[in-house]
Motif scaffolding. Structure first.
Motif, PDB file in Angstrom:
ATOM      1  N   THR A 194      14.028 -27.348  37.527  1.00  0.00           N
ATOM      2  CA  THR A 194      14.900 -26.199  37.712  1.00  0.00           C
ATOM      3  C   THR A 194      14.381 -24.998  36.942  1.00  0.00           C
ATOM      4  N   LEU A 195      13.429 -24.310  37.560  1.00  0.00           N
ATOM      5  CA  LEU A 195      12.866 -23.121  36.918  1.00  0.00           C
ATOM      6  C   LEU A 195      13.621 -21.915  37.454  1.00  0.00           C
ATOM      7  N   ASN A 196      14.697 -21.564  36.805  1.00  0.00           N
ATOM      8  CA  ASN A 196      15.482 -20.444  37.320  1.00  0.00           C
ATOM      9  C   ASN A 196      16.115 -19.670  36.180  1.00  0.00           C
ATOM     10  N   THR A 197      17.021 -18.789  36.552  1.00  0.00           N
ATOM     11  CA  THR A 197      17.648 -17.905  35.576  1.00  0.00           C
ATOM     12  C   THR A 197      18.352 -18.663  34.471  1.00  0.00           C
ATOM     13  N   GLU A 198      18.973 -19.779  34.857  1.00  0.00           N
ATOM     14  CA  GLU A 198      19.710 -20.566  33.866  1.00  0.00           C
ATOM     15  C   GLU A 198      18.786 -21.082  32.765  1.00  0.00           C
ATOM     16  N   THR A 199      17.632 -21.619  33.186  1.00  0.00           N
ATOM     17  CA  THR A 199      16.681 -22.137  32.207  1.00  0.00           C
ATOM     18  C   THR A 199      16.176 -21.020  31.295  1.00  0.00           C
ATOM     19  N   VAL A 200      15.851 -19.881  31.916  1.00  0.00           N
ATOM     20  CA  VAL A 200      15.332 -18.761  31.129  1.00  0.00           C
ATOM     21  C   VAL A 200      16.380 -18.296  30.129  1.00  0.00           C
ATOM     22  N   GLY A 201      17.641 -18.206  30.594  1.00  0.00           N
ATOM     23  CA  GLY A 201      18.714 -17.774  29.698  1.00  0.00           C
ATOM     24  C   GLY A 201      18.907 -18.748  28.550  1.00  0.00           C
ATOM     25  N   GLY A 202      18.888 -20.057  28.864  1.00  0.00           N
ATOM     26  CA  GLY A 202      19.044 -21.055  27.818  1.00  0.00           C
ATOM     27  C   GLY A 202      17.947 -20.971  26.782  1.00  0.00           C
ATOM     28  N   LEU A 203      16.713 -20.766  27.269  1.00  0.00           N
ATOM     29  CA  LEU A 203      15.565 -20.661  26.364  1.00  0.00           C
ATOM     30  C   LEU A 203      15.688 -19.423  25.488  1.00  0.00           C
ATOM     31  N   LEU A 204      16.176 -18.343  26.101  1.00  0.00           N
ATOM     32  CA  LEU A 204      16.293 -17.065  25.382  1.00  0.00           C
ATOM     33  C   LEU A 204      17.292 -17.169  24.248  1.00  0.00           C
ATOM     34  N   TYR A 205      18.318 -17.999  24.420  1.00  0.00           N
ATOM     35  CA  TYR A 205      19.343 -18.111  23.386  1.00  0.00           C
ATOM     36  C   TYR A 205      19.158 -19.327  22.483  1.00  0.00           C
ATOM     37  N   SER A 206      18.092 -20.124  22.705  1.00  0.00           N
ATOM     38  CA  SER A 206      17.875 -21.254  21.808  1.00  0.00           C
ATOM     39  C   SER A 206      16.536 -21.141  21.088  1.00  0.00           C
ATOM     40  N   THR A 207      15.455 -21.375  21.820  1.00  0.00           N
ATOM     41  CA  THR A 207      14.145 -21.392  21.172  1.00  0.00           C
ATOM     42  C   THR A 207      13.737 -19.996  20.713  1.00  0.00           C
ATOM     43  N   TYR A 208      14.026 -19.004  21.565  1.00  0.00           N
ATOM     44  CA  TYR A 208      13.554 -17.655  21.280  1.00  0.00           C
ATOM     45  C   TYR A 208      14.687 -16.769  20.776  1.00  0.00           C
ATOM     46  N   LEU A 209      15.597 -17.350  19.988  1.00  0.00           N
ATOM     47  CA  LEU A 209      16.743 -16.571  19.518  1.00  0.00           C
ATOM     48  C   LEU A 209      16.304 -15.478  18.544  1.00  0.00           C
ATOM     49  N   LEU A 210      15.422 -15.842  17.606  1.00  0.00           N
ATOM     50  CA  LEU A 210      14.989 -14.851  16.604  1.00  0.00           C
ATOM     51  C   LEU A 210      14.217 -13.695  17.258  1.00  0.00           C
ATOM     52  N   PRO A 211      13.214 -13.982  18.129  1.00  0.00           N
ATOM     53  CA  PRO A 211      12.560 -12.868  18.829  1.00  0.00           C
ATOM     54  C   PRO A 211      13.541 -12.017  19.632  1.00  0.00           C
TER      55      PRO A 211
END
Lengths: 184, 100
Positions: A144-161
């Motif tokens: 599932t490469l979609n907006t949901e995955t990108v959003g989740g990544l943006l708020y978890s792994t890449y929270l500090l950036p």
């Protein structure tokens, strides 16, 4: 026997390839026009077209969120800002002036050399980028490469950036306000 | 699926067009637009690899690049307005205050 609809005759692969080549041609042509146009307003409109072509390529790569952000932020935000500044900064006699600076011949040659060099190395090293170099289970795992995955990544792994990016935008906003003051 | 080399070559070509624009044009606004073109070609690389490796991190990076491009455009255009107010020109080869 009923006639099949026309779109069924085209295989998905051929469709994707055709779309890619149409968008790529559009992108390259409008990019060249952006760089060569005499009038900055025309240049900006050509750049908008080039960016729309790029957004189409993002959609083709199944990156619908980046494509939408591209259209909203670039075309809707940045390019409108550019057009405003072009209107503020007088363009009255700009069409009759020289377009290029004195070293344009050297720069053009260098640009073409750089282009050929980069294309040469990309084509030479093409085997490195093949899909069979990565393991197959990795692909199945993240279907599932979609907006949901990108959003989740943006708020978890890449929270500090993400937070740093928001601070950067705040700084840029203050800088733009300060820079355009009257008494600077 | 279009081979990723196609995307890389396309991005390279667009990047080179941006480089030529930055190096040859006199108008600062068009130079800034060429920089936007270069940033965008890098985004194409990131998204193409994200699709190839099925890893959404590339798309996150592309979003960060777009953020930085927006900040850069705002500051750059502010500088251009301040410059035009003081020097009445937007041609880079006429702005030679630091030449001494």
């Amino acid at each position: 026997m009923k006639a099949r609809p026309l779109y069924l005759l085209i295989s998905p692969f051929a469709m994707e390839a055709t779309l890619f080549y149409i968008l790529a041609t559009m992108l390259v042509v409008f990019a060249i026009l952006t760089v060569t146009a005499a009038n900055p307003v025309r240049s900006a409109v050509y750049l908008i077209s080039a960016l729309l072509g790029m957004a189409g390529l993002f959609f083709l790569l199944q990156a619908e969120f980046v494509g939408a952000v591209q259209i909203l932020v670039y075309v809707g935000g940045i390019m409108v800002l550019f057009l405003f500044v072009i209107m503020l900064v007088s363009v009255r006699e700009v069409e009759t002036q020289r377009r290029a600076n004195r070293q344009w011949k050297t720069a053009l040659v260098l640009g073409i050399v750089l282009s050929f060099e980069l294309v040469y190395f990309v084509v030479q090293g093409a085997d490195v980028f093949r899909i069979d170099t990565i393991s197959q289970d990795l692909i199945i795992e993240s279907q599932t490469l979609n907006t949901e995955t990108v959003g989740g990544l943006l708020y978890s792994t890449y929270l500090l950036p993400f937070e740093i990016a928001s601070v950067l935008l705040l700084v840029a906003m203050i800088a733009a306000v300060v820079l355009t003051q009257k008494q600077l | 699926m279009v081979d990723i080399t196609h995307y890389l070559v396309l991005s390279t070509i667009v990047f080179s067009i941006g480089v030529v624009g930055v190096l040859t044009r006199r108008n600062v606004i068009i130079i800034l637009m060429s920089i936007e073109l270069m940033l965008n070609s890098v985004n194409l690389n990131l998204v193409a690899f994200s699709d190839q490796l099925q890893d959404p991190s590339g798309q996150v990076f592309a979003i960060f690049v777009i953020t930085v491009a927006a900040a850069e455009a705002a500051v750059g255009l502010g500088i251009i307005i301040a410059l035009f107010r003081n020097k009445e020109t937007v041609n880079v080869d006429e702005i030679d205050l630091m030449r001494g």
